[in-house]
Design a protein around this motif. Structure first.
Motif, PDB file in Angstrom:
ATOM      1  N   ASN A 114     -25.902 -35.829  32.177  1.00  0.00           N
ATOM      2  CA  ASN A 114     -27.171 -36.482  32.466  1.00  0.00           C
ATOM      3  C   ASN A 114     -27.533 -37.502  31.378  1.00  0.00           C
ATOM      4  N   THR A 115     -27.396 -37.100  30.121  1.00  0.00           N
ATOM      5  CA  THR A 115     -27.761 -37.975  29.002  1.00  0.00           C
ATOM      6  C   THR A 115     -26.840 -39.184  28.916  1.00  0.00           C
ATOM      7  N   ILE A 116     -25.539 -38.948  28.936  1.00  0.00           N
ATOM      8  CA  ILE A 116     -24.590 -40.053  28.795  1.00  0.00           C
ATOM      9  C   ILE A 116     -24.689 -41.025  29.966  1.00  0.00           C
ATOM     10  N   SER A 117     -24.788 -40.503  31.182  1.00  0.00           N
ATOM     11  CA  SER A 117     -24.883 -41.407  32.336  1.00  0.00           C
ATOM     12  C   SER A 117     -26.195 -42.197  32.304  1.00  0.00           C
ATOM     13  N   SER A 118     -27.292 -41.580  31.875  1.00  0.00           N
ATOM     14  CA  SER A 118     -28.577 -42.289  31.783  1.00  0.00           C
ATOM     15  C   SER A 118     -28.511 -43.415  30.757  1.00  0.00           C
ATOM     16  N   ILE A 119     -27.892 -43.144  29.620  1.00  0.00           N
ATOM     17  CA  ILE A 119     -27.744 -44.179  28.586  1.00  0.00           C
ATOM     18  C   ILE A 119     -26.858 -45.309  29.094  1.00  0.00           C
ATOM     19  N   GLN A 120     -25.777 -44.962  29.787  1.00  0.00           N
ATOM     20  CA  GLN A 120     -24.889 -45.992  30.336  1.00  0.00           C
ATOM     21  C   GLN A 120     -25.598 -46.846  31.379  1.00  0.00           C
ATOM     22  N   VAL A 121     -26.390 -46.221  32.241  1.00  0.00           N
ATOM     23  CA  VAL A 121     -27.144 -46.976  33.247  1.00  0.00           C
ATOM     24  C   VAL A 121     -28.147 -47.895  32.560  1.00  0.00           C
ATOM     25  N   TYR A 122     -28.849 -47.373  31.560  1.00  0.00           N
ATOM     26  CA  TYR A 122     -29.809 -48.200  30.815  1.00  0.00           C
ATOM     27  C   TYR A 122     -29.117 -49.443  30.262  1.00  0.00           C
ATOM     28  N   HIS A 123     -27.965 -49.246  29.634  1.00  0.00           N
ATOM     29  CA  HIS A 123     -27.261 -50.375  29.034  1.00  0.00           C
ATOM     30  C   HIS A 123     -26.679 -51.319  30.076  1.00  0.00           C
ATOM     31  N   SER A 124     -26.266 -50.795  31.225  1.00  0.00           N
ATOM     32  CA  SER A 124     -25.753 -51.692  32.263  1.00  0.00           C
ATOM     33  C   SER A 124     -26.875 -52.593  32.774  1.00  0.00           C
ATOM     34  N   LEU A 125     -28.099 -52.072  32.834  1.00  0.00           N
ATOM     35  CA  LEU A 125     -29.246 -52.891  33.237  1.00  0.00           C
ATOM     36  C   LEU A 125     -29.573 -53.962  32.197  1.00  0.00           C
ATOM     37  N   GLU A 126     -29.206 -53.696  30.956  1.00  0.00           N
ATOM     38  CA  GLU A 126     -29.424 -54.658  29.866  1.00  0.00           C
ATOM     39  C   GLU A 126     -28.184 -55.531  29.630  1.00  0.00           C
ATOM     40  N   TYR A 127     -27.154 -55.351  30.452  1.00  0.00           N
ATOM     41  CA  TYR A 127     -25.894 -56.096  30.337  1.00  0.00           C
ATOM     42  C   TYR A 127     -25.241 -55.906  28.966  1.00  0.00           C
ATOM     43  N   LYS A 128     -25.233 -54.671  28.516  1.00  0.00           N
ATOM     44  CA  LYS A 128     -24.602 -54.327  27.242  1.00  0.00           C
ATOM     45  C   LYS A 128     -23.673 -53.147  27.477  1.00  0.00           C
ATOM     46  N   ALA A 129     -22.765 -52.972  26.552  1.00  0.00           N
ATOM     47  CA  ALA A 129     -21.847 -51.830  26.625  1.00  0.00           C
ATOM     48  C   ALA A 129     -21.880 -51.094  25.295  1.00  0.00           C
ATOM     49  N   PRO A 130     -22.420 -49.879  25.282  1.00  0.00           N
ATOM     50  CA  PRO A 130     -22.443 -49.116  24.032  1.00  0.00           C
ATOM     51  C   PRO A 130     -21.025 -48.791  23.571  1.00  0.00           C
ATOM     52  N   ARG A 131     -20.830 -48.845  22.258  1.00  0.00           N
ATOM     53  CA  ARG A 131     -19.531 -48.545  21.675  1.00  0.00           C
ATOM     54  C   ARG A 131     -19.324 -47.038  21.552  1.00  0.00           C
ATOM     55  N   ILE A 132     -20.374 -46.332  21.126  1.00  0.00           N
ATOM     56  CA  ILE A 132     -20.270 -44.881  20.937  1.00  0.00           C
ATOM     57  C   ILE A 132     -21.467 -44.187  21.583  1.00  0.00           C
ATOM     58  N   ILE A 133     -21.159 -43.275  22.501  1.00  0.00           N
ATOM     59  CA  ILE A 133     -22.149 -42.336  23.048  1.00  0.00           C
ATOM     60  C   ILE A 133     -21.423 -40.994  23.076  1.00  0.00           C
ATOM     61  N   ASN A 134     -21.900 -40.081  22.275  1.00  0.00           N
ATOM     62  CA  ASN A 134     -21.251 -38.782  22.244  1.00  0.00           C
ATOM     63  C   ASN A 134     -22.313 -37.699  22.135  1.00  0.00           C
ATOM     64  N   LEU A 135     -22.100 -36.595  22.799  1.00  0.00           N
ATOM     65  CA  LEU A 135     -22.998 -35.450  22.696  1.00  0.00           C
ATOM     66  C   LEU A 135     -22.158 -34.242  22.349  1.00  0.00           C
ATOM     67  N   ASP A 136     -22.557 -33.579  21.275  1.00  0.00           N
ATOM     68  CA  ASP A 136     -21.854 -32.383  20.823  1.00  0.00           C
ATOM     69  C   ASP A 136     -22.898 -31.306  20.527  1.00  0.00           C
ATOM     70  N   TYR A 137     -22.462 -30.088  20.361  1.00  0.00           N
ATOM     71  CA  TYR A 137     -23.412 -29.012  20.071  1.00  0.00           C
ATOM     72  C   TYR A 137     -22.739 -27.925  19.256  1.00  0.00           C
ATOM     73  N   ARG A 138     -23.601 -27.102  18.662  1.00  0.00           N
ATOM     74  CA  ARG A 138     -23.128 -25.881  18.012  1.00  0.00           C
ATOM     75  C   ARG A 138     -24.241 -24.860  18.098  1.00  0.00           C
ATOM     76  N   VAL A 139     -23.854 -23.591  18.095  1.00  0.00           N
ATOM     77  CA  VAL A 139     -24.816 -22.499  18.185  1.00  0.00           C
ATOM     78  C   VAL A 139     -24.921 -21.850  16.812  1.00  0.00           C
ATOM     79  N   SER A 140     -26.175 -21.572  16.404  1.00  0.00           N
ATOM     80  CA  SER A 140     -26.407 -20.951  15.113  1.00  0.00           C
ATOM     81  C   SER A 140     -27.688 -20.122  15.174  1.00  0.00           C
ATOM     82  N   ASP A 141     -27.596 -18.856  14.818  1.00  0.00           N
ATOM     83  CA  ASP A 141     -28.761 -17.968  14.733  1.00  0.00           C
ATOM     84  C   ASP A 141     -29.642 -17.986  15.976  1.00  0.00           C
ATOM     85  N   GLY A 142     -29.030 -17.989  17.146  1.00  0.00           N
ATOM     86  CA  GLY A 142     -29.802 -17.940  18.382  1.00  0.00           C
ATOM     87  C   GLY A 142     -30.373 -19.275  18.823  1.00  0.00           C
TER      88      GLY A 142
END
Length: 172
Positions: free
Chosen positions: A61-89
């Motif tokens: 959802n996040t990456i596609s939304s950012i890509q759509v936003y940039h396509s409307l602005e006629y730009k291409a983001p170089r880096i879009i990455n989402l990562d995660y880690r779990v810690s203490d709940g």
């Protein structure tokens, strides 16, 4: 007379950018600036442990939304990455974005996506609410500092986070 040199001004702009983002968006738990890769890393905190499918849905959802936003602005983001880690709940979700194509409106979009997607489990530090006028000033400041950082020559890694109502910034 002002005796600051260019590098000091660049560092001041980078620090101001991180502070402004944390002040404007209490949903952002911490933010890092990596000048070598020229990326900002936004960290959001989910109160609980997200499943793999929840993370994948948020990521898509996040990456596609950012890509759509940039396509409307006629730009291409170089880096879009989402990562995660779990810690203490808690689930720490990090979005990496290149500074060159990042704009203030996209930061607002990311925050809104997180508000909608993980809603009541999004950890925020609610302090005194900024009035609409202050929000606009912070948004303008973020846009100005982003533009300044894009033309920077500073190479200091910065790390900013919240601590009991304060914003702390460190040179890593």
């Amino acid at each position: 007379m002002d005796f600051r040199y260019k590098g000091q001004e660049d560092l001041t702009n980078s620090v101001s950018l991180l502070i402004s983002i944390l002040i404007r968006y209490p949903e952002v738990a911490k933010i890092k600036f990596d000048p070598e890769k020229n990326i900002l890393k936004f960290t959001f905190i989910y109160a609980g442990i997200m499943t793999e499918s929840e993370i994948n849905g948020l990521k898509q959802n996040t990456i596609s939304s950012i890509q759509v936003y940039h396509s409307l602005e006629y730009k291409a983001p170089r880096i879009i990455n989402l990562d995660y880690r779990v810690s203490d709940g808690f689930t720490m979700i990090e979005i990496q974005r290149d500074v060159d194509t990042l704009v203030q409106e996209e930061i607002a979009l990311m925050v809104e996506l997180f508000r909608q997607y993980i809603n009541k489990n999004l950890v925020t530090e609610e302090s005194e609410q900024l009035v609409e006028e202050d929000l606009e000033v912070q948004e303008e400041l973020i846009e100005h500092m982003l533009a300044s950082v894009k033309m920077k020559s500073e190479n200091k890694r910065l790390y900013a986070f919240r601590d009991e109502g304060r914003v702390l910034v460190f040179n890593k």
